[in-house]
Design a protein around this motif. Structure first.
Motif, PDB file in Angstrom:
ATOM      1  N   ALA A 112       3.192   7.513   0.415  1.00  0.00           N
ATOM      2  CA  ALA A 112       4.554   7.329  -0.090  1.00  0.00           C
ATOM      3  C   ALA A 112       4.844   8.362  -1.178  1.00  0.00           C
ATOM      4  N   THR A 163       9.674   3.395  -2.087  1.00  0.00           N
ATOM      5  CA  THR A 163       8.503   3.305  -1.216  1.00  0.00           C
ATOM      6  C   THR A 163       7.204   3.257  -2.011  1.00  0.00           C
ATOM      7  N   THR A 169       6.605   0.316   2.917  1.00  0.00           N
ATOM      8  CA  THR A 169       7.779   0.613   3.736  1.00  0.00           C
ATOM      9  C   THR A 169       7.301   1.177   5.070  1.00  0.00           C
TER      10      THR A 169
END
Length: 157
Positions: free
Chosen positions: A55, A72, A77
């Motif tokens: 992320a 994120t 996510t």
């Protein structure tokens, strides 16, 4: 289980989001628990290919330019190849759905009562992750913009 949003995804002639053929999992590479889960996911037989991307990385920003990359880093996510975005408990469930041995469990967790269980598991993991982060920071308090801070907070990096 539905996607929380569709970012830039193509829709078919009927306006429906296309079937998911690939999932990108954004995980916090600095988190030992996240790295452990990433390694576990890689070892599983995947019915839907999972691409695991750190992320907030350059690769994540390049391949998913319309995504809130700061978010994120706070919460797992998963993005489908049709633009579907899953966060938190739904993201964990869709990861399980992509795995051969765990798809039946994912179907059970996608019910209202199952999603409550999944949400509690995600909250437990988040508390563990936060405790690990605090330990790495040497137990320093870090400024929380919601709760505020007194003079003992360290300035975040």
């Amino acid at each position: 289980m539905t996607a929380t949003a569709v970012v830039g995804g193509d829709r078919d002639a009927g306006g429906d989001v296309p079937a998911v053929r690939r999932l990108t999992v954004l995980y916090d590479a600095r988190c030992p628990l996240c790295a452990f889960v990433r390694d576990w996911l890689v070892r599983q037989r995947q019915l839907v290919p999972l691409e695991l991307v750190p992320a907030g990385s350059r690769e994540a920003r390049r391949s998913l330019p319309g995504l809130d990359h700061a978010a994120t880093l706070e919460e797992i996510t998963v993005v489908g190849d049709g633009g579907q975005v899953y966060r938190g408990a739904a993201a964990w469930v869709v990861c399980l759905w992509a795995l051969d041995s765990y798809r039946p469990l994912a179907h059970r967790l996608s019910t209202p009562s199952g999603m409550r269980l999944a949400r509690n598991a995600v909250l437990t993991a988040a508390k563990y992750r936060e405790a690990q982060l605090r330990r790495r920071l040497g137990e320093r308090r870090v400024y929380d913009p919601v709760a505020g801070c007194d003079s003992t907070c360290a300035v975040p990096d």
